[in-house]
Enzyme design. Structure first.
Site, short mmCIF file in Angstrom:
data_model
loop_
_atom_site.label_atom_id
_atom_site.label_comp_id
_atom_site.label_asym_id
_atom_site.label_seq_id
_atom_site.Cartn_x
_atom_site.Cartn_y
_atom_site.Cartn_z
N TRP A 1 1.55 -34.73 43.26
CA TRP A 1 0.90 -33.46 43.62
C TRP A 1 1.53 -32.81 44.86
O TRP A 1 1.31 -31.64 45.11
CB TRP A 1 -0.60 -33.66 43.86
CG TRP A 1 -0.95 -34.77 44.80
CD1 TRP A 1 -1.34 -36.04 44.46
CD2 TRP A 1 -0.92 -34.75 46.24
NE1 TRP A 1 -1.55 -36.79 45.59
CE2 TRP A 1 -1.32 -36.03 46.70
CE3 TRP A 1 -0.62 -33.76 47.18
CZ2 TRP A 1 -1.40 -36.35 48.06
CZ3 TRP A 1 -0.70 -34.08 48.54
CH2 TRP A 1 -1.08 -35.36 48.97
N ARG B 1 13.73 -32.12 39.76
CA ARG B 1 14.81 -33.07 40.01
C ARG B 1 14.80 -34.22 39.02
O ARG B 1 15.72 -35.02 38.99
CB ARG B 1 14.82 -33.52 41.46
CG ARG B 1 13.82 -34.49 41.89
CD ARG B 1 14.11 -34.78 43.36
NE ARG B 1 13.22 -35.77 43.87
CZ ARG B 1 13.09 -36.02 45.16
NH1 ARG B 1 13.77 -35.35 46.05
NH2 ARG B 1 12.29 -36.94 45.57
N LYS C 1 4.16 -35.78 32.68
CA LYS C 1 2.74 -35.93 33.05
C LYS C 1 2.63 -35.45 34.50
O LYS C 1 3.00 -36.17 35.43
CB LYS C 1 2.34 -37.39 32.89
CG LYS C 1 1.10 -37.83 33.64
CD LYS C 1 -0.17 -37.20 33.13
CE LYS C 1 -1.34 -37.54 34.02
NZ LYS C 1 -1.27 -36.96 35.39
N PRO C 2 2.17 -34.19 34.69
CA PRO C 2 2.05 -33.69 36.07
C PRO C 2 0.82 -34.28 36.75
O PRO C 2 -0.09 -34.77 36.08
CB PRO C 2 1.88 -32.18 35.88
CG PRO C 2 1.27 -32.02 34.53
CD PRO C 2 1.70 -33.20 33.69
N SER D 1 2.99 -43.41 44.56
CA SER D 1 2.72 -44.54 45.47
C SER D 1 3.36 -45.83 44.97
O SER D 1 3.56 -46.03 43.76
CB SER D 1 1.22 -44.74 45.62
OG SER D 1 0.72 -45.35 44.44
N GLU E 1 10.64 -43.47 42.73
CA GLU E 1 10.67 -42.89 44.08
C GLU E 1 9.29 -43.15 44.65
O GLU E 1 8.33 -42.45 44.33
CB GLU E 1 10.93 -41.39 44.02
CG GLU E 1 12.28 -40.99 43.46
CD GLU E 1 13.43 -41.42 44.33
OE1 GLU E 1 13.21 -41.87 45.48
OE2 GLU E 1 14.57 -41.34 43.86
N CYS F 1 6.69 -38.24 51.28
CA CYS F 1 7.12 -39.63 51.49
C CYS F 1 8.29 -39.69 52.46
O CYS F 1 8.61 -40.77 52.95
CB CYS F 1 7.45 -40.30 50.16
SG CYS F 1 8.67 -39.44 49.23
N GLU G 1 1.50 -45.52 55.16
CA GLU G 1 1.98 -44.15 55.06
C GLU G 1 0.81 -43.22 55.40
O GLU G 1 -0.24 -43.28 54.76
CB GLU G 1 2.45 -43.93 53.62
CG GLU G 1 3.27 -42.73 53.43
CD GLU G 1 3.90 -42.69 52.04
OE1 GLU G 1 3.38 -43.31 51.10
OE2 GLU G 1 4.93 -42.01 51.90
C1 SIN Z 1 11.62 -34.17 49.07
O1 SIN Z 1 11.66 -33.81 50.23
O2 SIN Z 1 12.51 -33.93 48.28
C2 SIN Z 1 10.47 -34.96 48.53
C3 SIN Z 1 9.66 -35.68 49.42
C4 SIN Z 1 8.60 -36.50 48.71
O3 SIN Z 1 8.86 -37.09 47.65
O4 SIN Z 1 7.50 -36.59 49.24
#
Ligand code: SIN
Length: 488
Positions: free
Chosen positions: A160, A169, A184-185, A239, A260, A294, A391
């Site tokens: 989100w 990406r 799946k958003p 997460s 990621e 993140c 985090e």
């Molecule tokens: C980004 O800056 O490309 C993404 C950062 C994230 O995944 O929170």
């Protein structure tokens, strides 16, 4: 902000499931509510996808896979390039929609739409550069031919916090490589992704190639897809605990996996750093996306000789930031995404303060409507404060001191995460030593922002694996086929 414009945008936003090139309701007829985190009011209802809807989406992928893999690379790239252009033409509407559902200030939403579109431009260019290798066997007897082929139908699960860019990406390289996909958003912010699907349809996307299934029950909807051997890859941003569960599910049919996951970015400021730049860039590293990223700087480790000045200057700048609804003029800090997130941030701050931290600015909720939390700087953090390990995902900057370079590197690496670190120093030799000593996938060297479609984004340790963007991004959607060529 003109509320008539918001109303008209919301009246026209797609709210269905996008499967096989068609908009449709959920198989159950159910919908779920999308909320504005700045006002806590409903924006729209969205079709609530079911497991059967997800299976129908995978059926559509399988039906489109062979033809898409055989489509010339230039044509695959052109769909992305045309969508890149449409995204830039419609940037104002896309940005407003994103601000309404996610909360970030309009200027940041515009930046995300532009950033997200750049992934499509980048991968449109990469589609025509997929290649292989031809070489002579060491004993001269035969030849080695390697070729790249699309991995096949993918499940792309997006978060989100960046509702468009984290999708583009993944979608960009998948489309360029010749893969089909179910997206799946995130339950909290599906509107931007649904609108993107509509733009891609307008840009000439063939039916079935991209399918979007929003749902309020993420695991119930994605679970059956992992049972189906026709799915060949999963890519997830979110997460670490959820990533671990998805990896277990992916083992059933040995899927290709890109993860990621979480981060706990250290921001190191040495005594030889340009302090003006370190403060300026800290505002970006910490406050971009309201700290809900993140790659947000999670903990500031500052040399003891400059720590007080750095903390005071950062507190002065963060304390002066305008908090409010992201659509309002001059707002720099929007609301957090929901009450759970705000409570988590408040608990981390309270825990640090309970263990002796001093609040230099902020440290409290703001207002009685919306999930606002004040930009906060804390000093005098004790080693057992939870926010050094967890985090934060919010606008909170804890400042800790260090004495030696070795101590700074050790503190930076003292985390199960390894996504990104930021290093501020004007000594080139120190910069190289520190960068080499950090256990992370990315480093911002005298910079508070690493995100860049032309660069490989990704982490090590529990921050995941796989790279998004850059040269490596498309490889995540290709497999290598080796052909042993006999010449005897
Ligand atoms: C980004 O800056 O490309 C993404 C950062 C994230 O995944 O929170």
């Amino acid at each position: 902000m003109d509320s008539a414009r918001e109303t008209s945008l919301l009246q026209n936003v797609p709210t269905g499931l996008f499967i096989g090139g068609q908009w449709r309701g959920s198989g159950s007829g159910a919908t779920f509510r999308i909320e504005d985190p700045a006002t806590e009011q409903s924006l729209v209802e969205v079709a609530d996808g079911t497991p059967d809807d997800a299976r129908a989406a995978l059926d559509a992928c399988v039906g489109a896979q062979e033809a898409w893999a055989a489509t010339p690379p230039r044509e695959r790239g052109e769909v992305l390039r045309r969508t890149y252009e449409l995204m830039n033409e419609r940037i104002d509407d896309l940005a407003l929609l994103m601000t309404l559902e996610m909360g970030k200030p309009l200027s940041e939403s515009r930046a995300e739409v532009a950033y997200g579109a750049e992934f499509f431009r980048w991968f449109a260019e990469e589609a025509v550069r997929i290649d292989g290798r031809w070489s002579v066997n060491p004993n001269g007897s035969g030849r080695v031919l390697t070729m790249k082929q699309p991995v096949g139908p993918c499940l792309l699960i997006t978060p989100w916090n960046f509702p468009i860019a984290m999708g583009t990406r993944k979608i960009g390289p998948a489309v360029a490589a010749g893969c089909t996909m179910v997206v799946k958003p995130a339950q909290l912010t599906p509107l931007s992704m649904l609108t993107l699907a509509d733009l891609m349809r307008e840009a000439g996307l063939p039916d079935g190639l991209l399918n979007v299934v929003p749902s309020s029950k993420a695991s119930a909807v994605t679970g059956p897809l992992f049972e189906d051997p026709r799915l060949r890859k999963v890519s997830f941003t979110g997460s670490t605990p959820v990533g671990k569960t998805l990896m277990e599910l992916a083992s059933k049919h040995v899927l290709r996996v890109s993860m990621e996951l979480g981060g706990n970015a250290p921001y190191l400021v040495f005594d030889d750093a340009d302090l003006d730049a370190a403060v300026e860039q800290a505002l970006i590293a910490k406050m971009r996306n309201i700290g809900e990223s993140c790659v947000a700087a999670n903990r500031f480790h500052v040399h003891e000789s400059v720590a007080d000045e750095f903390a005071a200057r950062l507190a002065q700048r963060m304390g002066a930031m305008k908090v409010g609804r992201g659509t309002d003029d001059g707002v720099q800090v929007g609301p957090l995404i929901d009450e759970d997130q705000r409570s988590k941030v408040a608990e981390l701050v309270d825990d640090a303060v309970g263990k002796g931290a001093k609040v230099l600015t902020g440290g409290e909720r703001v207002g009685d409507r919306g999930y606002f939390y004040a930009p906060t700087v804390l000093a005098g953090i004790s080693d057992d404060a939870a926010l050094l390990r967890e985090e934060i995902f919010g606008p909170v900057a804890p400042v800790k001191t260090f004495t030696t370079e070795q101590e700074a590197i050790k503190a930076a690496n003292d985390s199960e995460y390894g996504l990104v670190a930021y290093v501020f120093t004007s000594d080139l030799k120190r910069a190289i030593r520190v960068v080499e000593g950090l256990d992370v996938g990315m480093v911002g060297l005298n910079r508070g922002l690493v995100s860049n479609p032309a660069a490989e984004f990704g982490g090590v340790k529990e921050s995941g694996f796989g790279r998004e963007g850059g040269r490596d991004g498309i490889e995540e959607y290709l497999y290598t086929k080796y052909v042993a060529v006999d010449l005897s």
